[in-house]
Each structure stands twice: as C-alpha cells, then as structure tokens.
Design an enzyme around this catalytic site. Structure first.
Site, PDB file in Angstrom:
ATOM      1  N   SER A   1      -1.185  -4.350   4.061  1.00 20.55           N
ATOM      2  CA  SER A   1       0.299  -3.961   4.200  1.00 20.55           C
ATOM      3  C   SER A   1       1.037  -4.360   5.472  1.00 20.55           C
ATOM      4  O   SER A   1       1.221  -5.699   5.183  1.00 20.55           O
ATOM      5  CB  SER A   1       0.113  -2.446   4.521  1.00 20.55           C
ATOM      6  OG  SER A   1       1.349  -1.637   4.248  1.00 20.55           O
TER       7      SER A   1
ATOM      8  N   ASP B   1       0.377  -1.657  -7.163  1.00 25.08           N
ATOM      9  CA  ASP B   1       1.384  -1.536  -5.891  1.00 25.08           C
ATOM     10  C   ASP B   1       2.723  -1.795  -6.385  1.00 25.08           C
ATOM     11  O   ASP B   1       3.091  -2.717  -6.943  1.00 25.08           O
ATOM     12  CB  ASP B   1       0.762  -2.230  -4.969  1.00 25.08           C
ATOM     13  CG  ASP B   1       1.472  -1.756  -3.578  1.00 25.08           C
ATOM     14  OD1 ASP B   1       1.736  -0.700  -3.561  1.00 25.08           O
ATOM     15  OD2 ASP B   1       1.504  -2.854  -2.771  1.00 25.08           O
TER      16      ASP B   1
ATOM     17  N   HIS C   1      -2.063  -0.451  -3.904  1.00 25.94           N
ATOM     18  CA  HIS C   1      -1.899  -0.999  -2.530  1.00 25.94           C
ATOM     19  C   HIS C   1      -3.158  -1.158  -1.642  1.00 25.94           C
ATOM     20  O   HIS C   1      -3.528  -2.121  -1.087  1.00 25.94           O
ATOM     21  CB  HIS C   1      -1.056   0.080  -1.746  1.00 25.94           C
ATOM     22  CG  HIS C   1      -0.474  -0.575  -0.530  1.00 25.94           C
ATOM     23  ND1 HIS C   1       0.561  -1.504  -0.511  1.00 25.94           N
ATOM     24  CD2 HIS C   1      -0.626  -0.145   0.775  1.00 25.94           C
ATOM     25  CE1 HIS C   1       0.791  -1.667   0.813  1.00 25.94           C
ATOM     26  NE2 HIS C   1      -0.003  -1.002   1.732  1.00 25.94           N
TER      27      HIS C   1
END
Length: 559
Positions: free
Chosen positions: A278, A473, A531
């Site tokens: 991320s 994601d 994700h």
C-alpha cells in the site's frame, strides 16, 4: 463515489472531508487576501506558479474560505500538539480476560517483565541521539509462535520519538535464513496489520485468541514488524513525522542499531530485504534509497518487495477508472457515461499532478491531492464495495472494511499483552490506523509525491525489485502498478516494457497469476487476491516469497 481509505490513502484529503469542520470563522477578505494570509505562507518556494494559485482559488470558491481555513488550522493544531496516542481508557474486554487466564497459568509476575527489562544499544559516534531498547520476549505467554522473539523501541531522544518493533526469528534456520523488515502503509497504519492479519505467525480470532498461521513469512525468514512513523500502533511521540523522507532517516538508524545488537543476522549467509504494501509503495523505495546512499552503512540491502503499492500517483490514479470500466479483468461496473466522466476528471487532474511532481512542495501537492481525489465522485450506479477487494462489501464500522482487524486491536490493547511486550506507559491505546498521521502526510503533500524514481535508482544499483499485486484490489490496483512499472525510465526500460507476461505456476501445477520480468525487475499479478495478498492467498504469497528470496526473480515455470 468517494471512498474513505486508510491502507492506501490516495483519497486522504477527501476522506478527511472539509465539511467535517463546522466551527464558523468570519473572514472578510477577498480571495487574494485570503490566499496571502492563509495559504501562501505554507508554501516553500519563491516561484509561485499562477496555475497553482488558480487551483487554490477554485477550491476556495467550491468549499468556502471558512471551511478551508478550518482544515488548515486543524492541521496546524495537530502538527503542533501531535500526541501520537489516544487517551481514552478502554473498558475491560475479552483480551483482559485472556490476560488474567494466561497470567494465572504461567505465573508470570516476574520483576523482569514488570520492570520491562530492556537492554539499551547505541552508536553515539554515528547516531548521537538514537538508541535501541531491546528485550527478549516470552513466546510461551502469548501463544503466537514458539520461536525466539524480541520487542523494544527505537528512541530518538532530542525529538522525543519512540518507534516500537517486534522481531520474530525464522521457524526454519535463523542462523542462515534471510531477514525481512515488514512495513504496512496508510500512511498511519501499524505493521501489526501485517503481523496479525496477513503474514505473521498467528492471527487473532473473534474470541481474541491466537490462531497459528502455517503460512507465516517467518517460515523461512526472520521478520521485523516496525510501527512507523511515530504515532502509529505502539509508537509514540510529542513530535510529528509527516513525510516519507523524514521517516526514512529514523528507519535507517533503527536498522543500524538492530544489526549492531544482532550481528549474527548480518553475516554473508543472511540476506536483508525490505517488504511492504500500500503506502509501502512510498516507504519501501525511499527507505531503500536512504540505505544505499549511506556510504558508511554496516549492512547491505538484498532486495525490496512491494505489494499493491502507491508509487506513481500520476499514472496510477487513472487505473481506478480501469477497474470500474471493464479494463481490469472484471466486468464493467460503472455506466459508459460515468466512465467518460472519470476520464475527464483524470485529464483535469494530470496538470496539477505534474506540477506536484515538478515542484514537490505542499503548495503544489496539496491542491493536486484535492483535485485528483475527486476522480470517481460522479459514480452513483455502483453499489458500495470494499475498496481493498472489489468483490466484497465493506465489513464492520472501523473504516477498514475488515471486522477481524478489530480482534487484533483488542488483543493488543490488553494490559497483559502490553506488559509482556514492554509497551511504554505513554501508549494509552493501540490504534490500527491513525488519522492524525494520515492528515499530517496529506497536508505536507507527501501522498502525491512521486517515488518511482527511487525504484529506478535501486535497479541501477543492482538491487532486485518485486512488485506484486492482487488483481481484485481497487484502490492500489494491479492495472496501475503494471502501467507505472512499464513506464519506469531506467536503463532496462525498453526490454522490461516489451517483456511478455508468462503464467505464474505454483505448487500443484496451479496457475496462480502472471509474471513479467527482465533481469532483477519483476511485476507479478496474483489472481483472485485483494489489496492484502497474504490474507487472501496465504499459500501463494509464501511460495512467492520463498522463491524470490531464493533468487528466482523470473518465477519461471513450476516451483
């Protein structure tokens, strides 16, 4: 369709919502006077771009000066006080009941634990104000893993900053296995997310009890989980860190002191790697660059790994349209009209993002964030979904869309757990993600800053780079990561860009994704993962890790 987002805070400014600050402030100035008084004072360049002034004017017209000045003042107040901890006391929970039970079973009221029992490590000739507190853990008390563990803090004395870490040795051969530093993103999320929700030795169930993870990344490597920057998780400070560059200085000092304490993990048989996800797309490349540019470093970096990262916002922002409009491997979710409007919004974003890339200061990057965060606001036809996994609804009310994240937070807020780990008394409550930290990074313009240049620097220095991405994601998706990596300007650009995708074959002859590679640069798309790849595909993620650490950079064919 504005999506609140803590793990990949592309929309941080939108999520903070200027409308949330309702205290009226009377402003009897025209817009130019307002800019001079409230805005131009925060910029740090003498050459004020007229288009940026126009952008600020547009935002003032849209939001109103009262709301926008409240937002600026709110940031200034946070930056000046920045507690880094939440002061509310928690009610007794199942974690406290667990603490009482374990306390009784193990009779662990020893002075060593009660008094924290830290060893202090320093390198005053190199880091005048830094020291590392280290204490050996008691694996039998928390039931997470039987391996040797250490916890402690990096202390930066002159800045009153204290970064918490938790180190797990390898289950296999700690003397020879690699070392991994794991970093979660946000900005403002604790690496305990990775530890307890993704790739650590145990998860925490709804009974607030550990559940052994056979696919932990410490199966064949020793792993450090670091809560950074200060204000995240168990880390705390009366100061602030609001840029990736500043955080990198602290992380480098931590690593030097760590390897001084544990020289057995800094030998030719060990290899050191940094991994994250991320906002780790900012952190990991920049921290790695900080390391390789330290000529007197005492350790070497072997590679970096970034999962579903945010690295090149200028390119990646358009990929959110791709995911909703049938270009990301799933059916089109938005209408044709909405897809066209998202494309128009991206076109409007581009010149401001480019100015941010050119000037790289808050005055340029804050309005770019505000304008670019509007992409997707017009989408009304798509039902709400989990931005970290487009296939699922958002669970719970914690803002992170996974109810199970609350379980680890309850576990880590147990007074018994904090006592066993030696957590500083200043930490009143563990938070998985801190909005204070996120706002700080947002209002320093850090979120829009380019970080792909550090990836190019690493490749030119011979440091292998793995970019992996779960393909379900939305927020930091595989499409955007594929596009920016293919566009990366470095000496191998043309060969990497034209390299074909090949099947990623894992154990059992399963096709688990597709991979693109040239030499030491690899992009890996992992099928049917969101994700957080280790959460959705634990077996695949561990195999990916083991093969990468073994030097199989092309993931060629069967294991």
């Amino acid at each position: 369709m504005r999506i609140a987002n803590n793990l990949c805070l592309v929309t941080a400014l939108a999520a903070s919502s200027v409308s949330a600050f309702q205290s009226p402030i009377a402003i009897n100035h025209d817009i130019d006077s307002f800019l001079e008084k409230h805005v131009l004072g925060i910029q740090d360049t003498k050459n004020v771009d007229t288009s940026l002034v126009a952008a600020w004017k547009e935002l003032l017209v849209e939001y109103g000066p009262s709301q926008l000045v409240n937002e600026i003042n709110n940031y200034k107040e946070r930056a000046s006080s920045f507690p880094g901890t939440v002061q509310e006391l928690r009610e007794p929970s199942a974690a406290e009941e667990l603490a009482s039970t374990l306390k009784s079973i193990h009779n662990n009221n020893s002075p060593e634990i009660a008094q924290n029992g830290y060893e202090v490590v320093s390198m005053r000739e190199k880091f005048k104000n830094h020291s590392l507190r280290v204490r050996e853990g008691h694996p039998e008390l928390l039931h997470l893993d039987s391996v040797k563990q250490h916890t402690g803090y990096l202390d930066i004395e002159d800045e009153d900053k204290h970064l918490f870490y938790w180190f797990f040795e390898s289950r296999n051969d700690p003397v020879n296995d690699p070392i991994i530093l794991w970093l979660n993103g946000g900005p403002g999320c604790s690496s305990a997310t990775g530890l307890f929700f993704e790739l650590g030795p145990s998860s925490i169930n709804k009974e607030i009890y550990p559940v052994y993870n056979p696919h932990s990344w410490n199966s064949n490597a020793s792993v450090i989980f670091l809560d950074q920057p200060v204000g995240v998780g168990y880390s705390h400070s009366s100061k602030k860190v609001s840029t990736t560059a500043a955080a990198g200085k602290d992380v480098y000092a931590f690593l030097e002191l760590f390897f001084k304490k544990f020289p057995q993990f800094n030998s030719p048989s060990n290899k050191f790697h940094i991994a994250g996800e991320s906002y780790g797309g900012h952190y990991v490349p920049k921290f790695a660059s900080e390391i390789i540019n330290q000529k007197d470093r005492t350790f070497e970096l072997s590679s970096i790994l970034v999962g579903n990262g945010l690295t090149d916002d200028l390119i990646q922002l358009d990929s959110q349209r791709s995911m909703l409009c049938g270009e990301g491997g799933i059916e089109q979710l938005a209408t044709d009209e909405e897809c066209s409007e998202m494309s128009d919004e991206y076109d409007k974003c581009v010149p401001f993002a480019k100015l941010c890339y050119d000037l790289q200061n808050p005055f340029a990057c804050v309005p770019a964030s505000l304008i670019c965060s509007r992409i997707g606001d017009n989408v009304k036809s798509v039902p709400p979904f989990n931005p970290y996994d487009i296939r699922k609804p958002c669970e719970g009310d914690n803002g992170l869309c996974y109810e199970a994240l609350d379980y680890s937070a309850k576990f880590l807020n147990s007074e018994f757990v904090k006592m066993v780990l030696g957590v500083d008394s200043e930490v009143q409550e563990f938070e998985s993600c801190s909005n204070d930290v996120g706002y700080g990074f947002a209002f320093q313009g850090d979120i829009m800053l380019p970080h792909q240049q550090y990836v190019a620097e690493l490749l030119e220095a011979g440091i292998p780079v793995l970019l992996y991405a779960g393909d379900k994601d939305y927020i930091c998706n595989w499409v955007g990561n594929n596009k920016w990596s293919a566009a990366l300007p470095y000496s191998g650009h043309e060969v990497f860009e034209s390299a074909p995708f090949k099947p990623f074959i894992t154990s059992g002859n399963a096709t688990s994704g597709e991979v693109k590679n040239y030499d030491i640069f690899t992009f890996l798309r992992i099928y049917d993962a969101g994700h957080m790849v280790p959460y959705d595909k634990p077996e695949v993620s561990l195999e990916m890790l083991n093969r990468w650490l073994a030097g199989d950079y092309a993931f060629a064919g069967k294991k």
